[in-house]
Write an enzyme that holds these catalytic residues in place. Structure first.
Site, short mmCIF file in Angstrom:
data_model
loop_
_atom_site.label_atom_id
_atom_site.label_comp_id
_atom_site.label_asym_id
_atom_site.label_seq_id
_atom_site.Cartn_x
_atom_site.Cartn_y
_atom_site.Cartn_z
N GLY A 15 0.83 -1.21 0.00
CA GLY A 15 0.00 0.00 0.00
C GLY A 15 0.86 1.26 0.00
N ARG A 25 13.85 9.97 -2.57
CA ARG A 25 14.73 11.14 -2.77
C ARG A 25 16.02 11.00 -1.96
NH1 ARG A 25 15.45 15.59 0.48
NH2 ARG A 25 16.08 17.53 -0.52
N ARG A 76 0.56 -4.83 -6.13
CA ARG A 76 0.62 -6.10 -5.40
C ARG A 76 0.77 -7.17 -6.49
NH1 ARG A 76 -0.88 -4.45 0.00
NH2 ARG A 76 -2.32 -2.72 -0.11
N SER A 77 1.86 -7.91 -6.45
CA SER A 77 2.15 -8.87 -7.53
C SER A 77 2.07 -10.31 -7.04
CB SER A 77 3.55 -8.58 -8.10
OG SER A 77 3.96 -9.63 -8.94
N GLY A 106 5.69 -2.72 3.34
CA GLY A 106 5.28 -3.35 4.60
C GLY A 106 5.87 -4.74 4.75
N ASP A 107 5.36 -5.50 5.72
CA ASP A 107 6.01 -6.79 6.01
C ASP A 107 5.83 -7.81 4.89
OD1 ASP A 107 3.32 -7.18 6.71
OD2 ASP A 107 3.88 -8.85 8.01
N THR A 129 4.08 1.84 6.06
CA THR A 129 2.67 1.43 6.07
C THR A 129 1.93 2.28 7.09
OG1 THR A 129 1.10 -0.31 6.69
CG2 THR A 129 3.31 -0.54 7.57
N ASP A 131 -0.48 1.56 8.77
CA ASP A 131 -0.96 0.76 9.91
C ASP A 131 0.04 0.74 11.07
OD1 ASP A 131 -3.22 0.19 8.52
OD2 ASP A 131 -2.61 -1.81 7.89
N ASP A 133 2.21 -1.39 11.91
CA ASP A 133 2.09 -2.69 12.58
C ASP A 133 3.30 -3.60 12.35
OD1 ASP A 133 1.66 -3.07 9.90
OD2 ASP A 133 -0.13 -4.31 10.12
N ARG A 175 -7.00 -2.99 9.41
CA ARG A 175 -7.70 -4.28 9.27
C ARG A 175 -7.29 -5.24 10.39
NH1 ARG A 175 -6.36 -5.73 3.49
NH2 ARG A 175 -5.56 -3.64 3.62
N HIS A 218 -20.97 16.02 23.02
CA HIS A 218 -20.69 15.16 21.88
C HIS A 218 -20.06 13.84 22.34
CE1 HIS A 218 -17.02 17.65 22.46
NE2 HIS A 218 -16.47 16.43 22.44
N GLU A 225 -11.32 -0.37 11.13
CA GLU A 225 -12.13 -1.15 10.17
C GLU A 225 -12.13 -2.65 10.46
OE1 GLU A 225 -10.48 -0.94 6.14
OE2 GLU A 225 -8.47 -0.81 6.99
N ARG A 255 -5.02 8.22 3.65
CA ARG A 255 -3.78 7.65 3.17
C ARG A 255 -2.85 8.63 2.48
NH1 ARG A 255 -4.40 1.78 1.98
NH2 ARG A 255 -2.34 1.16 1.37
P1 ATP Z 1 0.87 -3.03 3.41
O1 ATP Z 1 1.20 -3.12 4.87
O2 ATP Z 1 0.64 -1.66 2.97
O3 ATP Z 1 -0.18 -4.01 2.96
P2 ATP Z 1 2.81 -4.89 2.40
O4 ATP Z 1 4.20 -4.76 1.90
O5 ATP Z 1 2.60 -5.77 3.59
O6 ATP Z 1 2.25 -3.44 2.62
P3 ATP Z 1 1.54 -6.84 0.66
O7 ATP Z 1 0.43 -6.67 -0.32
O8 ATP Z 1 1.35 -7.83 1.76
O9 ATP Z 1 1.88 -5.38 1.18
O10 ATP Z 1 2.87 -7.29 -0.12
C1 ATP Z 1 3.34 -6.57 -1.24
C2 ATP Z 1 3.90 -7.54 -2.26
O11 ATP Z 1 4.96 -8.28 -1.66
C3 ATP Z 1 2.92 -8.60 -2.74
O12 ATP Z 1 2.11 -8.16 -3.80
C4 ATP Z 1 3.84 -9.71 -3.18
O13 ATP Z 1 4.35 -9.48 -4.49
C5 ATP Z 1 4.99 -9.61 -2.17
N1 ATP Z 1 4.77 -10.56 -1.07
C6 ATP Z 1 3.87 -10.47 -0.07
N2 ATP Z 1 3.92 -11.53 0.75
C7 ATP Z 1 4.88 -12.33 0.25
C8 ATP Z 1 5.42 -13.61 0.64
N3 ATP Z 1 4.96 -14.25 1.73
N4 ATP Z 1 6.40 -14.14 -0.12
C9 ATP Z 1 6.86 -13.48 -1.20
N5 ATP Z 1 6.41 -12.28 -1.62
C10 ATP Z 1 5.43 -11.72 -0.92
#
Ligand code: ATP
Length: 322
Positions: A15, A25, A76-77, A106-107, A129, A131, A133, A175, A218, A225, A255
């Protein structure tokens, strides 16, 4: 002896969070100062698979410090999680002679970085992130900006709530984590906060509202969420208290926007540590803020524990509303 690195890649993943651009930068400017070449991959891990990148100059990152979102875009891939996707990413990194990556996200993104490390690709993570978290860092980029947006919105809602003697249920993001909600309640001066980590008890809250001190006009209830839906909370409280209840779901407004001073400063500090860490041969770790010090935390440690909430802060926010 540590192999000298010459070229690094950056990407933003997961996110979007305000402060990502400030980090891009700082990484570019500091890495260039350290005589490293920097390339930016577009749309997170998707960019690694599609080999979609460009060289980032000091000019490229001019004027982005105050912009929300991410100029490198994010995605997100699912493909990246597959063996084939990961192998393609590794091949592209190596064929471009990239020695190490800086992953801002994020994690989930750090799990991707850890998997790449298992294939021999070095990286460092910068936590971003809203969150807040991620275990191992007191703050993640984007959290402070989101919090500031939320408290300015709470102030506006309070004007109406107070004028009309209303109860307002305000839904904020989170979440799985009540971090943003608790801090919004505390800093916004709200009365109650519902979070995923604590069982929701609307009867208790409704009884407390009925017994509010004389003169209180108030009632502001913050709902993360992941704890409950604002509409459901409002319907139950209306029934139990027999008073008008209004709802405000803040949504994506929380955000974006220009990053706060704290997020910009943190982005700069994280970036310096991340680049120095890679130069010194470091890998497979996140940079984080712990007790006002910038540290590196191995990814495995980041994944080993839940950050959890500050129970004292949760209780104190309620005490202040009495
Ligand atoms: P946010 O906290 O904003 O959701 P995030 O980095 O945790 O950020 P994710 O959607 O969980 O967001 O992960 C981002 C991308 O990292 C995923 O689309 C995926 O390509 C890769 N990814 C997530 N989890 C894994 C995993 N367990 N193993 C390998 N790649 C991962």
């Amino acid at each position: 002896m540590t192999r000298q690195i010459k070229k690094i890649g950056i990407l933003t993943s997961g996110g979007d969070a305000s402060g990502m651009n400030a980090a891009v930068r700082s990484i570019v400017r500091y890495a260039n100062y350290k005589k490293l070449e920097v390339v930016g991959f577009y749309e997170g891990f998707k960019g690694l698979i599609n080999n979609n990148y460009e060289t980032l100059s000091n000019n490229f990152v001019g004027g982005i410090i105050d912009r929300g979102g991410t100029v490198l875009f994010t995605a997100r891939s699912e493909e990246f999680k597959t063996k084939e996707g990961m192998e393609t990413a590794k091949k592209n990194i190596e064929s471009n002679n990239i020695d190490a990556l800086v992953i801002i996200g994020g994690d989930g993104s750090f799990r991707g970085a850890r998997d790449l490390n298992n294939l021999g690709i070095s990286s460092v993570g910068i936590p971003a992130t809203i969150d807040n978290d991620i275990f191992g860092t007191d703050y993640s980029l984007g959290f402070d900006t989101a919090l500031n947006v939320i408290i300015s919105l709470i102030s506006k809602i309070r004007d109406t709530a107070s004028s009309h003697e209303r109860i307002f249920v305000i839904e904020v993001m989170g979440r799985n984590s009540g971090e943003l909600a608790i801090n919004s309640c505390l800093a916004g001066g709200a009365d109650y906060v519902l979070i995923p980590e604590v069982k929701v008890n609307l009867v208790k809250i409704s009884n407390a509202i009925k017994n509010h001190r004389e003169g209180k006009r108030h009632t502001l209830i913050i709902v993360a969420e992941g704890a409950a839906k604002a509409t459901d909370v409002a319907a139950s409280i209306k029934l139990l208290v027999e008073h008008e209840v209004r709802i405000s779901v803040l949504g994506h407004i929380q955000r974006g926007g220009s990053p706060s001073a704290l997020d910009r400063i943190l982005a700069s500090k994280f970036s310096q540590k991340a680049v120095d860490f890679l130069i010194s041969g470091g890998k497979n770790a996140m940079v984080g803020l712990q007790n006002n010090k910038i540290k590196t935390v191995p990814f495995e440690e980041v994944f080993s524990k839940q950050k959890g909430i500050d129970k004292n802060l949760y209780e104190f926010a309620h005490i202040l509303a009495l």
